[in-house]
Design a protein around this motif. Structure first.
Motif, PDB file in Angstrom:
ATOM      1  N   TYR A  81      -5.814   4.935  -8.350  1.00  0.00           N
ATOM      2  CA  TYR A  81      -4.641   4.137  -8.712  1.00  0.00           C
ATOM      3  C   TYR A  81      -3.806   4.887  -9.748  1.00  0.00           C
ATOM      4  N   ASP A  82      -2.523   4.967  -9.497  1.00  0.00           N
ATOM      5  CA  ASP A  82      -1.597   5.677 -10.397  1.00  0.00           C
ATOM      6  C   ASP A  82      -1.193   4.730 -11.529  1.00  0.00           C
ATOM      7  N   ALA A  83      -1.737   4.978 -12.704  1.00  0.00           N
ATOM      8  CA  ALA A  83      -1.471   4.094 -13.833  1.00  0.00           C
ATOM      9  C   ALA A  83      -0.010   4.112 -14.262  1.00  0.00           C
ATOM     10  N   SER A  84       0.738   5.171 -13.904  1.00  0.00           N
ATOM     11  CA  SER A  84       2.153   5.245 -14.282  1.00  0.00           C
ATOM     12  C   SER A  84       3.035   4.371 -13.392  1.00  0.00           C
ATOM     13  N   LEU A  85       2.451   3.799 -12.317  1.00  0.00           N
ATOM     14  CA  LEU A  85       3.249   2.970 -11.413  1.00  0.00           C
ATOM     15  C   LEU A  85       3.861   1.787 -12.151  1.00  0.00           C
ATOM     16  N   SER A  86       3.123   1.207 -13.097  1.00  0.00           N
ATOM     17  CA  SER A  86       3.629   0.049 -13.827  1.00  0.00           C
ATOM     18  C   SER A  86       4.913   0.390 -14.567  1.00  0.00           C
ATOM     19  N   GLU A  87       4.967   1.582 -15.162  1.00  0.00           N
ATOM     20  CA  GLU A  87       6.177   1.990 -15.887  1.00  0.00           C
ATOM     21  C   GLU A  87       7.360   2.121 -14.944  1.00  0.00           C
ATOM     22  N   ARG A  88       7.148   2.717 -13.771  1.00  0.00           N
ATOM     23  CA  ARG A  88       8.224   2.859 -12.787  1.00  0.00           C
ATOM     24  C   ARG A  88       8.642   1.483 -12.248  1.00  0.00           C
ATOM     25  N   PHE A  89       7.648   0.628 -12.016  1.00  0.00           N
ATOM     26  CA  PHE A  89       7.941  -0.712 -11.505  1.00  0.00           C
ATOM     27  C   PHE A  89       8.777  -1.494 -12.517  1.00  0.00           C
ATOM     28  N   ARG A  90       8.438  -1.385 -13.795  1.00  0.00           N
ATOM     29  CA  ARG A  90       9.185  -2.100 -14.831  1.00  0.00           C
ATOM     30  C   ARG A  90      10.626  -1.581 -14.925  1.00  0.00           C
ATOM     31  N   ALA A  91      10.793  -0.264 -14.775  1.00  0.00           N
ATOM     32  CA  ALA A  91      12.141   0.291 -14.816  1.00  0.00           C
ATOM     33  C   ALA A  91      12.967  -0.212 -13.633  1.00  0.00           C
ATOM     34  N   TRP A  92      12.353  -0.286 -12.452  1.00  0.00           N
ATOM     35  CA  TRP A  92      13.033  -0.808 -11.262  1.00  0.00           C
ATOM     36  C   TRP A  92      13.357  -2.283 -11.464  1.00  0.00           C
ATOM     37  N   HIS A  93      12.422  -3.045 -11.980  1.00  0.00           N
ATOM     38  CA  HIS A  93      12.661  -4.461 -12.245  1.00  0.00           C
ATOM     39  C   HIS A  93      13.805  -4.648 -13.242  1.00  0.00           C
TER      40      HIS A  93
ATOM     41  N   GLN B  45       0.835  -1.203   0.000  1.00  0.00           N
ATOM     42  CA  GLN B  45       0.000   0.000   0.000  1.00  0.00           C
ATOM     43  C   GLN B  45       0.866   1.247   0.000  1.00  0.00           C
ATOM     44  N   ARG B  46       1.964   1.223   0.772  1.00  0.00           N
ATOM     45  CA  ARG B  46       2.889   2.363   0.777  1.00  0.00           C
ATOM     46  C   ARG B  46       3.462   2.617  -0.605  1.00  0.00           C
ATOM     47  N   ALA B  47       3.814   1.528  -1.315  1.00  0.00           N
ATOM     48  CA  ALA B  47       4.430   1.663  -2.628  1.00  0.00           C
ATOM     49  C   ALA B  47       3.416   2.001  -3.723  1.00  0.00           C
ATOM     50  N   GLY B  48       2.121   1.947  -3.404  1.00  0.00           N
ATOM     51  CA  GLY B  48       1.098   2.319  -4.369  1.00  0.00           C
ATOM     52  C   GLY B  48       0.635   1.210  -5.288  1.00  0.00           C
ATOM     53  N   VAL B  49       0.989  -0.061  -4.959  1.00  0.00           N
ATOM     54  CA  VAL B  49       0.577  -1.155  -5.848  1.00  0.00           C
ATOM     55  C   VAL B  49      -0.855  -1.585  -5.586  1.00  0.00           C
ATOM     56  N   GLY B  50      -1.439  -1.171  -4.462  1.00  0.00           N
ATOM     57  CA  GLY B  50      -2.803  -1.547  -4.176  1.00  0.00           C
ATOM     58  C   GLY B  50      -3.231  -1.074  -2.802  1.00  0.00           C
TER      59      GLY B  50
END
Length: 381
Positions: free
Chosen positions: A333-345, A310-315
């Motif tokens: 829900y921040d739809a841009s989170l997926s892009e940031r998550f993919r960059a981190w991954h 929840q802190r990280a904004g995934v849900g």
């Protein structure tokens, strides 16, 4: 570089992470020599891991965890008593792990949160360096948030986490997002480990909610929520389903557990409802799907995961299948989170290889006093 895995066989998460790291190492030209996978009298090495892992697999006895069959709640007392009764078998397992390490002499041992690895290194001191990998090592990070109260479960969780990493060169803490390292705790923050099957999926916008139903009580909550919102389509995967697709009515369908199909449904879902297991939540974040995270009862680790997610904004975290809570969350829900998550991954390839190189670089190894140091840290925390 030759790498030997020690993997906790309980559940799906650590096994899946081992498969992911094996894919990464193979792409970098390294060799995974095999995997020592913990099993119990009731649980063998899962078929999905045996089929996908292309190196020798050695089952090793470990006491395992006990859950209430009705509520799926973790039972710490029963788990502890069972381990005490099987102390002789546990000692033989430690000797087996030690002998395999010394016979194979890999360059590095990677331990995926298995107590047998930590106990072997804490008590028998193999000559090969060990690196530990798990989201649970975020518990050693000063920024990690924990649920209030539950002091007994918190103590048990911290004790079990410490035991897995006795004698480790360092702990690689899988995190939803980038955090500073905690070098004083030997903790390095790294991205989640996701299989290529996930990263190759092409997510699309959908209308259906995807529910992973592991608890009998959760299935009742799903059906109650469905009655309150009959127009919202729900696909539920649960172990009691006897066929691939079992329609209840026009908008509720149950499916038998199938990892590949589950990911395919996730890629075209609107949102995901699941327990707060780290692996499935990360898969949803990579695919841009918000998650309602419902920790299993008495499962302190999952309670921590839900707060951290929840802190990280995934849900959003919840203690029940609250469809209204999820529907209220979706517009935020921040739809841009997926892009940031993919960059981190994407940074994981270099960070994991760097960890292996650090492990084989000659330096002072953790001493035999590291066992007692960890115990003192636990008691102070």
């Amino acid at each position: 570089m030759r790498v030997l895995f020690i993997v906790q066989g309980e559940g799906r998460g650590h096994l899946t992470q081992a498969l992911s790291l094996a894919q990464l190492l193979k792409s970098a030209g390294h060799e995974v020599t095999g995997a020592l996978v913990s099993v119990t009298e009731q649980r063998n090495v899962p078929a999905f891991f045996r089929d996908a892992f292309d190196a020798p697999i050695t089952p090793i006895f470990s006491p395992g965890l006990f859950y209430n069959p009705a509520s799926n709640a973790l039972q710490p007392t029963k788990t502890t008593l069972y381990a005490i009764r099987h102390i002789g078998g546990l000692w033989r397992s430690l000797q087996q792990v030690y002998d395999i390490i010394e016979q194979q002499r890999p360059d590095v041992v990677m331990n995926f949160f298995e107590m047998l690895g930590g106990l072997t290194y804490g008590l028998l001191r193999p000559s090969v360096p060990m690196v530990c990998v798990a989201h649970q090592y975020m518990a050693f990070h000063p920024n990690f948030q924990r649920p209030k109260g539950q002091w007994l479960y918190r103590l048990a969780f911290k004790l079990s986490t410490h035991i897995t990493c006795f004698g480790a060169e360092e702990m690689l803490a899988l995190s939803f997002d980038q955090q500073p390292d905690a070098p004083q705790q030997r903790v390095r923050i790294v991205p989640p480990l996701l299989r290529q099957e996930v990263t190759q999926l092409k997510p699309v916008s959908g209308d259906s909610l995807l529910a992973y139903v592991t608890q009998p009580g959760l299935r009742c909550e799903v059906e109650k929520a469905h009655q309150q919102h009959p127009a919202i389509p729900i696909d539920g995967f649960h172990a009691q389903a006897t066929g691939p697709d079992q329609p209840v009515d026009e908008t509720l369908t149950y499916h038998a557990i199938d990892g590949k199909r589950f990911l395919e449904f996730m890629a075209r879902s609107r949102a995901v409802v699941t327990t707060a297991g780290f692996e499935s939540v990360c898969e949803a974040a990579y695919l841009g799907k918000p998650v309602l995270m419902i920790p299993q009862p008495n499962h302190y680790e999952q309670a921590c995961n839900a707060i951290d997610g929840q802190r990280a904004g995934v849900g959003v975290a919840s203690d029940k299948f609250d469809l209204d809570q999820l529907l209220d969350y979706l517009p935020n829900y921040d739809a841009s989170l997926s892009e940031r998550f993919r960059a981190w991954h994407g940074r994981g390839y270099f960070l994991f290889l760097a960890a292996l190189n650090r492990a084989i670089t000659p330096r002072s190894r953790p001493t035999s006093g590291f066992f007692m140091t960890r115990m003192r840290q636990l008691l102070r925390s």
